[in-house]
Design a protein around this motif. Structure first.
Motif, PDB file in Angstrom:
ATOM      1  N   LEU A 202       0.845  -1.180   0.000  1.00 22.64           N
ATOM      2  CA  LEU A 202       0.000   0.000   0.000  1.00 22.64           C
ATOM      3  C   LEU A 202       0.887   1.239   0.000  1.00 22.64           C
ATOM      4  CD1 LEU A 202      -2.542  -1.111   2.757  1.00 22.64           C
ATOM      5  CD2 LEU A 202      -2.715  -1.413   0.276  1.00 22.64           C
TER       6      LEU A 202
ATOM      7  N   GLU B 157       0.802   5.308   0.339  1.00 21.57           N
ATOM      8  CA  GLU B 157       0.056   6.522   0.659  1.00 21.57           C
ATOM      9  C   GLU B 157       0.739   7.744   0.053  1.00 21.57           C
ATOM     10  OE1 GLU B 157      -0.016   4.128   4.695  1.00 21.57           O
ATOM     11  OE2 GLU B 157       1.486   4.672   3.187  1.00 21.57           O
TER      12      GLU B 157
ATOM     13  N   SER C 270      -4.300   9.818  -0.491  1.00 20.84           N
ATOM     14  CA  SER C 270      -4.586   8.723  -1.422  1.00 20.84           C
ATOM     15  C   SER C 270      -3.790   7.501  -1.002  1.00 20.84           C
ATOM     16  CB  SER C 270      -4.202   9.107  -2.849  1.00 20.84           C
ATOM     17  OG  SER C 270      -4.909  10.237  -3.292  1.00 20.84           O
ATOM     18  N   CYS C 271      -4.347   6.352  -1.288  1.00 22.78           N
ATOM     19  CA  CYS C 271      -3.654   5.088  -1.014  1.00 22.78           C
ATOM     20  C   CYS C 271      -3.895   4.173  -2.197  1.00 22.78           C
ATOM     21  CB  CYS C 271      -4.174   4.463   0.272  1.00 22.78           C
ATOM     22  SG  CYS C 271      -3.559   2.797   0.585  1.00 22.78           S
TER      23      CYS C 271
ATOM     24  N   MET D 112     -11.142  -1.289   3.305  1.00 25.09           N
ATOM     25  CA  MET D 112     -10.047  -0.321   3.398  1.00 25.09           C
ATOM     26  C   MET D 112     -10.297   0.639   4.555  1.00 25.09           C
ATOM     27  SD  MET D 112      -8.115  -1.248   0.884  1.00 25.09           S
ATOM     28  CE  MET D 112      -6.946   0.118   0.952  1.00 25.09           C
TER      29      MET D 112
ATOM     30  N   TRP E 250      -8.372   4.084   7.033  1.00 27.14           N
ATOM     31  CA  TRP E 250      -7.293   4.993   7.398  1.00 27.14           C
ATOM     32  C   TRP E 250      -7.198   5.018   8.925  1.00 27.14           C
ATOM     33  CZ3 TRP E 250      -3.942   7.207   4.090  1.00 27.14           C
ATOM     34  CH2 TRP E 250      -4.290   7.259   2.739  1.00 27.14           C
TER      35      TRP E 250
ATOM     36  N   ARG F 196     -13.627   5.365  -2.271  1.00 26.23           N
ATOM     37  CA  ARG F 196     -12.768   4.446  -3.004  1.00 26.23           C
ATOM     38  C   ARG F 196     -13.141   4.470  -4.473  1.00 26.23           C
ATOM     39  NH1 ARG F 196     -13.340  -1.141  -0.326  1.00 26.23           N
ATOM     40  NH2 ARG F 196     -12.009  -1.795  -2.061  1.00 26.23           N
TER      41      ARG F 196
ATOM     42  N   THR G 293      -7.684   2.604  -5.680  1.00 25.75           N
ATOM     43  CA  THR G 293      -7.272   3.680  -4.788  1.00 25.75           C
ATOM     44  C   THR G 293      -8.379   4.006  -3.787  1.00 25.75           C
ATOM     45  OG1 THR G 293      -5.853   4.629  -6.499  1.00 25.75           O
ATOM     46  CG2 THR G 293      -6.441   6.065  -4.676  1.00 25.75           C
TER      47      THR G 293
ATOM     48  N   TYR H  23      -2.005   6.189   8.239  1.00 26.91           N
ATOM     49  CA  TYR H  23      -1.686   4.903   7.644  1.00 26.91           C
ATOM     50  C   TYR H  23      -2.891   4.339   6.900  1.00 26.91           C
ATOM     51  CZ  TYR H  23       2.291   4.870  10.862  1.00 26.91           C
ATOM     52  OH  TYR H  23       3.443   5.179  11.540  1.00 26.91           O
ATOM     53  N   CYS H  24      -2.619   3.797   5.743  1.00 26.35           N
ATOM     54  CA  CYS H  24      -3.635   3.078   4.977  1.00 26.35           C
ATOM     55  C   CYS H  24      -3.636   1.622   5.414  1.00 26.35           C
ATOM     56  CB  CYS H  24      -3.302   3.198   3.491  1.00 26.35           C
ATOM     57  SG  CYS H  24      -4.473   2.408   2.387  1.00 26.35           S
ATOM     58  N   ASN H  25      -4.828   1.031   5.444  1.00 26.85           N
ATOM     59  CA  ASN H  25      -4.996  -0.345   5.917  1.00 26.85           C
ATOM     60  C   ASN H  25      -5.937  -1.071   4.969  1.00 26.85           C
ATOM     61  OD1 ASN H  25      -7.184  -2.052   7.523  1.00 26.85           O
ATOM     62  ND2 ASN H  25      -5.246  -2.287   8.627  1.00 26.85           N
TER      63      ASN H  25
END
Length: 115
Positions: free
Chosen positions: A4, A6, A21-22, A34, A36, A71, A77, A94-96
């Protein structure tokens, strides 16, 4: 393993806006839940916003009405639009991604809200 990536963090004044954005390459993106998260210095990582594979969303109380998660499955993304930013929003974001029992994390992007 899902990587991922970011982007979109930075320095912004109180009251300003940023869009994170991720990107998550691969054909499985549309199946992922998804989210954040953010972690401020000296604090635990906390959920900011999440979106399911079918588009249902939920938000931390502290960001409701100010942040919007979305999304684009065609672009693999997920976005976090952040408006009316406050100094308390300063953190690494952090993107998850989650699918069944698998969980993936990005490396994070710094958001600093300061005058």
């Amino acid at each position: 393993q899902v990587q991922l990536v970011e982007s979109g963090g930075g320095l912004v004044q109180p009251g300003g806006s940023l869009r994170l954005s991720c990107a998550a390459p691969g054909s499985m993106f549309s199946r992922y839940g998804m989210a954040w998260y953010r972690q401020a210095p000296g604090k635990q990582r906390e959920l900011v916003a999440a979106i399911t594979n079918v588009g249902s969303t939920n938000y931390a109380d502290s960001v409701k009405g100010r942040f919007t998660i979305s999304r684009d499955n065609a672009k693999n993304t997920v976005y976090l639009q952040m408006n009316s930013l406050k100094p308390d929003d300063t953190a690494v974001y952090y993107c998850n991604a989650r699918y069944l029992v698998s969980v993936y994390w990005g490396k994070g992007t710094q958001v600093t809200v300061s005058s």
